[in-house]
Scaffold this active site. Structure first.
Site, PDB file in Angstrom:
ATOM      1  N   CYS A  72      42.671  38.029  31.549  1.00 29.42           N
ATOM      2  CA  CYS A  72      43.491  39.226  31.251  1.00 29.42           C
ATOM      3  C   CYS A  72      44.884  38.877  30.741  1.00 29.42           C
ATOM      4  O   CYS A  72      45.559  39.727  30.166  1.00 29.42           O
ATOM      5  CB  CYS A  72      43.602  40.092  32.498  1.00 29.42           C
ATOM      6  SG  CYS A  72      42.004  40.460  33.212  1.00 29.42           S
ATOM      7  N   HIS A  85      49.197  45.044  32.834  1.00 27.17           N
ATOM      8  CA  HIS A  85      47.745  44.895  32.672  1.00 27.17           C
ATOM      9  C   HIS A  85      47.042  46.091  33.319  1.00 27.17           C
ATOM     10  O   HIS A  85      47.438  46.554  34.388  1.00 27.17           O
ATOM     11  CB  HIS A  85      47.275  43.585  33.309  1.00 27.17           C
ATOM     12  CG  HIS A  85      45.793  43.427  33.242  1.00 27.17           C
ATOM     13  ND1 HIS A  85      45.096  43.620  32.074  1.00 27.17           N
ATOM     14  CD2 HIS A  85      44.878  43.129  34.194  1.00 27.17           C
ATOM     15  CE1 HIS A  85      43.802  43.450  32.307  1.00 27.17           C
ATOM     16  NE2 HIS A  85      43.645  43.149  33.579  1.00 27.17           N
ATOM     17  N   ASN A 111      39.229  48.236  32.810  1.00 27.62           N
ATOM     18  CA  ASN A 111      39.873  46.933  32.601  1.00 27.62           C
ATOM     19  C   ASN A 111      39.184  46.244  31.432  1.00 27.62           C
ATOM     20  O   ASN A 111      38.021  45.867  31.535  1.00 27.62           O
ATOM     21  CB  ASN A 111      39.748  46.119  33.898  1.00 27.62           C
ATOM     22  CG  ASN A 111      40.383  44.737  33.787  1.00 27.62           C
ATOM     23  OD1 ASN A 111      40.795  44.315  32.712  1.00 27.62           O
ATOM     24  ND2 ASN A 111      40.445  44.040  34.906  1.00 27.62           N
TER      25      ASN A 111
HETATM   26  N1  ACO Z   1      31.390  52.556  44.870  1.00 26.61           N
HETATM   27  C1  ACO Z   1      31.357  52.895  46.194  1.00 26.61           C
HETATM   28  N2  ACO Z   1      31.679  52.018  47.167  1.00 26.61           N
HETATM   29  C2  ACO Z   1      32.044  50.778  46.792  1.00 26.61           C
HETATM   30  C3  ACO Z   1      32.091  50.371  45.434  1.00 26.61           C
HETATM   31  C4  ACO Z   1      31.733  51.316  44.459  1.00 26.61           C
HETATM   32  N3  ACO Z   1      31.774  51.034  43.141  1.00 26.61           N
HETATM   33  N4  ACO Z   1      32.495  49.073  45.383  1.00 26.61           N
HETATM   34  C5  ACO Z   1      32.703  48.662  46.650  1.00 26.61           C
HETATM   35  N5  ACO Z   1      32.421  49.697  47.500  1.00 26.61           N
HETATM   36  C6  ACO Z   1      32.514  49.691  48.978  1.00 26.61           C
HETATM   37  C7  ACO Z   1      32.442  48.307  49.531  1.00 26.61           C
HETATM   38  O1  ACO Z   1      31.086  47.912  49.716  1.00 26.61           O
HETATM   39  C8  ACO Z   1      33.180  48.484  50.841  1.00 26.61           C
HETATM   40  O2  ACO Z   1      32.306  49.079  51.769  1.00 26.61           O
HETATM   41  P1  ACO Z   1      32.352  48.617  53.317  1.00 26.61           P
HETATM   42  O3  ACO Z   1      33.711  48.979  53.791  1.00 26.61           O
HETATM   43  O4  ACO Z   1      31.259  49.447  53.912  1.00 26.61           O
HETATM   44  O5  ACO Z   1      32.086  47.153  53.317  1.00 26.61           O
HETATM   45  C9  ACO Z   1      34.263  49.497  50.521  1.00 26.61           C
HETATM   46  O6  ACO Z   1      33.819  50.174  49.324  1.00 26.61           O
HETATM   47  C10 ACO Z   1      35.624  48.890  50.265  1.00 26.61           C
HETATM   48  O7  ACO Z   1      35.501  47.808  49.329  1.00 26.61           O
HETATM   49  P2  ACO Z   1      36.728  46.893  48.978  1.00 26.61           P
HETATM   50  O8  ACO Z   1      36.296  45.774  48.093  1.00 26.61           O
HETATM   51  O9  ACO Z   1      37.458  46.540  50.237  1.00 26.61           O
HETATM   52  O10 ACO Z   1      37.640  47.907  48.132  1.00 26.61           O
HETATM   53  P3  ACO Z   1      39.111  47.723  47.624  1.00 26.61           P
HETATM   54  O11 ACO Z   1      39.928  48.835  48.114  1.00 26.61           O
HETATM   55  O12 ACO Z   1      39.636  46.324  47.789  1.00 26.61           O
HETATM   56  O13 ACO Z   1      38.944  47.967  46.042  1.00 26.61           O
HETATM   57  C11 ACO Z   1      38.871  46.749  43.950  1.00 26.61           C
HETATM   58  C12 ACO Z   1      38.156  47.071  45.273  1.00 26.61           C
HETATM   59  C13 ACO Z   1      39.008  48.042  43.151  1.00 26.61           C
HETATM   60  C14 ACO Z   1      38.032  45.761  43.164  1.00 26.61           C
HETATM   61  C15 ACO Z   1      40.275  46.179  44.223  1.00 26.61           C
HETATM   62  O14 ACO Z   1      40.192  45.169  45.201  1.00 26.61           O
HETATM   63  C16 ACO Z   1      40.951  45.602  42.987  1.00 26.61           C
HETATM   64  O15 ACO Z   1      41.321  46.317  42.060  1.00 26.61           O
HETATM   65  N6  ACO Z   1      41.188  44.266  42.934  1.00 26.61           N
HETATM   66  C17 ACO Z   1      41.915  43.638  41.832  1.00 26.61           C
HETATM   67  C18 ACO Z   1      41.089  43.463  40.603  1.00 26.61           C
HETATM   68  C19 ACO Z   1      41.965  42.913  39.480  1.00 26.61           C
HETATM   69  O16 ACO Z   1      43.153  43.128  39.420  1.00 26.61           O
HETATM   70  N7  ACO Z   1      41.443  42.165  38.574  1.00 26.61           N
HETATM   71  C20 ACO Z   1      42.338  41.660  37.523  1.00 26.61           C
HETATM   72  C21 ACO Z   1      41.820  40.624  36.817  1.00 26.61           C
HETATM   73  S1  ACO Z   1      40.265  40.957  36.039  1.00 26.61           S
HETATM   74  C22 ACO Z   1      39.983  39.611  34.992  1.00 26.61           C
HETATM   75  O17 ACO Z   1      40.720  38.675  34.965  1.00 26.61           O
HETATM   76  C23 ACO Z   1      38.729  39.609  34.156  1.00 26.61           C
END
Ligand code: ACO
Length: 328
Positions: free
Chosen positions: A114, A255, A285
């Site tokens: 990214c 980003h 993204n």
């Molecule tokens: N729909 C419904 N539920 C979901 C989904 C979905 N799509 N995905 C995960 N869940 C569930 C999980 O299974 C989990 O359930 P559990 O509590 O029963 O185990 C719950 O939702 C919470 O999941 P988390 O992973 O803890 O959710 P979080 O609040 O951390 O959000 C996310 C996840 C959106 C990916 C976040 O962590 C994030 O944005 N991270 C940064 C990503 C980023 O910035 N990337 C940049 C670089 S990308 C690149 O370089 C190519």
């Protein structure tokens, strides 16, 4: 004195097909409420089957060239930032060079996820500063839909396809220029975000093909924490080097990965929310393309005007981070 470097034109291209959160809920166990509240994403674009990263890149580049007034034949450097190249070799930039008829240009890809577009900006800026090249075309382009595991709801809801481009050249008297750039890497965190298969470490074989290893894998929570700290530090670095105060910043283009990350950075930079550019609700993204698309949208919708000071800041797999301060 090194040449000052300006952005002479921008362009972007988004594939026609829109995939909404509701569409995704028919593929994996998810819903619009979860995706929007956790990420800020409502929909993303998906490239057509025969539409590759180089096609998206070419269309964005054509628009940037047109706006710059510099013909393709006068471009002497093309850098494509991508983690989803058409082929492992040759570089996607070579296909773009051919498509544009930019026969004089040296063309190569860089892989910085990214942060790639801002890495490309720093490389091209240095090349023009030293006089090694005159006119550079930098492109961030991704067909991430070809590299996500469509059975994994934790990643497939986050990404989209698209491309953005900018033409860089020597700045003339009275024009704006790139004030400062910063790039960085932390290779201790490669495990947090990667595409484990399809490379020399784990080539796709008949035995492992069904495991879908050539797809993005991410430890989202960990990435989130690093993203906020690294982007804040990198943005502050270019703000300090450019000698800017928060109130002088007309627009921050972060980003476009997650609106919660964007909000956290806005708060730490002390820049009000109406000066933070957000379009990830439309595109998700798009990795290296995200900042390039956002810059073009901000430019073409009049959100940035000549003389404005803008900050761009990115973060991605590697881990990598990058920022740029620009006087438009
Ligand atoms: N729909 C419904 N539920 C979901 C989904 C979905 N799509 N995905 C995960 N869940 C569930 C999980 O299974 C989990 O359930 P559990 O509590 O029963 O185990 C719950 O939702 C919470 O999941 P988390 O992973 O803890 O959710 P979080 O609040 O951390 O959000 C996310 C996840 C959106 C990916 C976040 O962590 C994030 O944005 N991270 C940064 C990503 C980023 O910035 N990337 C940049 C670089 S990308 C690149 O370089 C190519």
């Amino acid at each position: 004195m090194p040449n000052a470097v300006t952005i002479a034109g921008t362009g972007s291209y988004l594939p026609e097909k829109v995939m909404t959160n509701d569409d995704l809920s028919k593929i994996v166990d998810t819903n619009d409420e979860w995706i929007f509240s956790r990420t800020g994403i409502r929909e993303r674009r998906i490239a057509a089957e025969g539409e590759f990263t180089s096609h998206l890149a070419t269309k964005a580049a054509e628009k940037a060239l047109e706006q710059s007034g510099i013909p393709a034949e006068e471009i002497d450097l093309i850098i494509v930032a991508t983690i989803t190249p058409d082929t492992l070799t040759p570089a996607t930039a070579c296909y773009v060079q051919e498509n544009l008829g930019a026969s004089k240009a040296v063309a190569f890809d860089i892989s910085a996820a990214c942060s790639g577009f801002l890495y490309a900006m720093k490389i091209a800026k240095r090349m023009i500063e030293t006089g090694a090249f005159e006119n550079a075309l930098i492109i961030g382009a991704e067909k991430l839909s070809a590299f996500v595991n469509w059975n994994d709801r934790t990643t497939c809801v986050l990404f989209g396809d698209g491309a953005g481009a900018a033409v860089l050249r020597k700045s003339e008297e009275g024009e704006g220029h790139i004030l400062a750039t910063d790039i960085g890497t932390d290779g201790r965190q490669t495990h947090l975000l990667n595409i484990p298969g399809g490379g020399s470490a784990c080539p796709t074989t008949i035995e492992n093909a069904a495991e879908g290893l050539a797809a993005l894998s991410m430890l989202g929570k960990e990435v989130f924490k690093h993203a906020v700290t690294r982007m804040k530090n990198s943005a502050n670095e270019v703000i300090a080097r450019a000698g800017l105060k928060p109130e002088e910043i007309a627009l921050v283009i972060p980003h476009q990965a997650n609106v919660r990350i964007i909000d956290a950075i806005a708060a730490r930079l002390d820049v009000p929310n109406d000066r933070i550019f957000v379009n990830l609700h439309k595109y998700g993204n798009t990795s290296a393309a995200a900042i390039a698309i956002a810059l073009d949208e901000a430019n073409r919708t009049g959100k940035i005007k000549p003389g404005d000071k803008i900050i761009m800041v990115a973060f991605g797999a590697g881990l990598t981070w990058a920022a740029a301060a620009i006087e438009w």
